[in-house]
Design an enzyme around this catalytic site. Structure first.
Site, PDB file in Angstrom:
ATOM      1  CB  ALA A 139      18.756  47.619  11.730  1.00 40.41           C
ATOM      2  CG  MET A 178      20.517  54.746  15.979  1.00 38.08           C
ATOM      3  SD  MET A 178      22.009  54.268  16.823  1.00 38.08           S
ATOM      4  CE  MET A 178      21.703  54.853  18.466  1.00 38.08           C
ATOM      5  N   GLY A 213      17.188  46.479  17.500  1.00 40.74           N
ATOM      6  CA  GLY A 213      17.462  45.236  18.217  1.00 40.74           C
ATOM      7  C   GLY A 213      18.684  44.479  17.726  1.00 40.74           C
ATOM      8  CG  ASP A 240      26.912  45.062  19.050  1.00 34.58           C
ATOM      9  OD1 ASP A 240      26.106  45.116  18.100  1.00 34.58           O
ATOM     10  OD2 ASP A 240      26.680  45.564  20.162  1.00 34.58           O
ATOM     11  CD  GLU A 241      27.720  49.745  18.345  1.00 32.44           C
ATOM     12  OE1 GLU A 241      27.618  50.400  17.292  1.00 32.44           O
ATOM     13  OE2 GLU A 241      26.908  49.833  19.272  1.00 32.44           O
TER      14      GLU A 241
END
Length: 196
Positions: free
Chosen positions: A9, A11, A14, A91-92
């Site tokens: 997605a 920024m 969520g 994440d990231e």
């Protein structure tokens, strides 16, 4: 059969919140997880300090931090051999190298642990991150999480802004920041902001 998932997605959609909710669900059922995030994103503090993964709505958790040299497969296998893991969450994920994305695929395919990766699809110029490009190519399941542009349309782009809020069109692909540096926009408003 374990799968490799990519939740992507812009920024403010969520992604970290969704990751932390998935992690909570595993833990609530007595299952062990392993969380990873990019070492380059140190907004929550230097290594070992603070919460490695933190959402804008206040959820947080500790996590292992990866650099371009981290062998994620080897580290997951070492932990899994001692205490079995039910899921690996990253994440990231846009900051993963191509090799690390393939390691995540091996975790799913050879070790049998689902891997859920969360990250940006494109940078502030609308170009794919290398980790995201490989994930888009090989993940078993692709899920787009939605953010909203100020006009109400789906925000799919990440506009980088300077301290005065003006659009930035040049610079390094990676510059860590939050709402002070990036604005999620629909493609139309992204293009207009950059004068395209």
């Amino acid at each position: 059969m374990a799968k490799l998932y990519f939740y992507y997605a812009s920024m403010n959609a969520g992604k970290s919140t969704t990751l932390l909710q998935a992690n909570f669900n595993y833990h609530e059922r007595g299952m062990r997880t392993m969380l990873w995030t990019a070492a380059i994103d140190d907004r929550s503090g230097p290594r070992g300090e603070g919460h490695a993964i933190e959402s804008r709505i206040g959820l947080h958790a500790g996590a292992c931090r990866f650099t371009a040299d981290t062998d994620i497969l080897a580290k997951v296998q070492a932990v899994h051999a001692v205490e079995p893991l039910s899921c690996v969450l990253v994440d990231e994920a846009q900051f993963l190298t191509a090799e690390q994305v393939w390691q995540c695929a091996d975790i799913a395919d050879r070790v049998g642990i689902p891997v859920l990766c969360y990250g940006l699809r494109t940078d502030f110029r609308g170009e794919l991150f290398s980790g995201s490009a490989v994930l888009l190519g090989i993940a078993d399941t692709l899920v787009e999480l939605k953010a909203v542009c100020h006009c109400g349309r789906k925000a799919s782009m990440n506009l980088r802004v300077d301290a005065e809020g003006r659009a930035v069109a040049e610079g390094a692909q990676t510059e860590i920041g939050g709402n002070d540096r990036y604005v999620a926009l629909c493609r139309r408003h992204f293009s207009e902001a950059l004068g395209r």
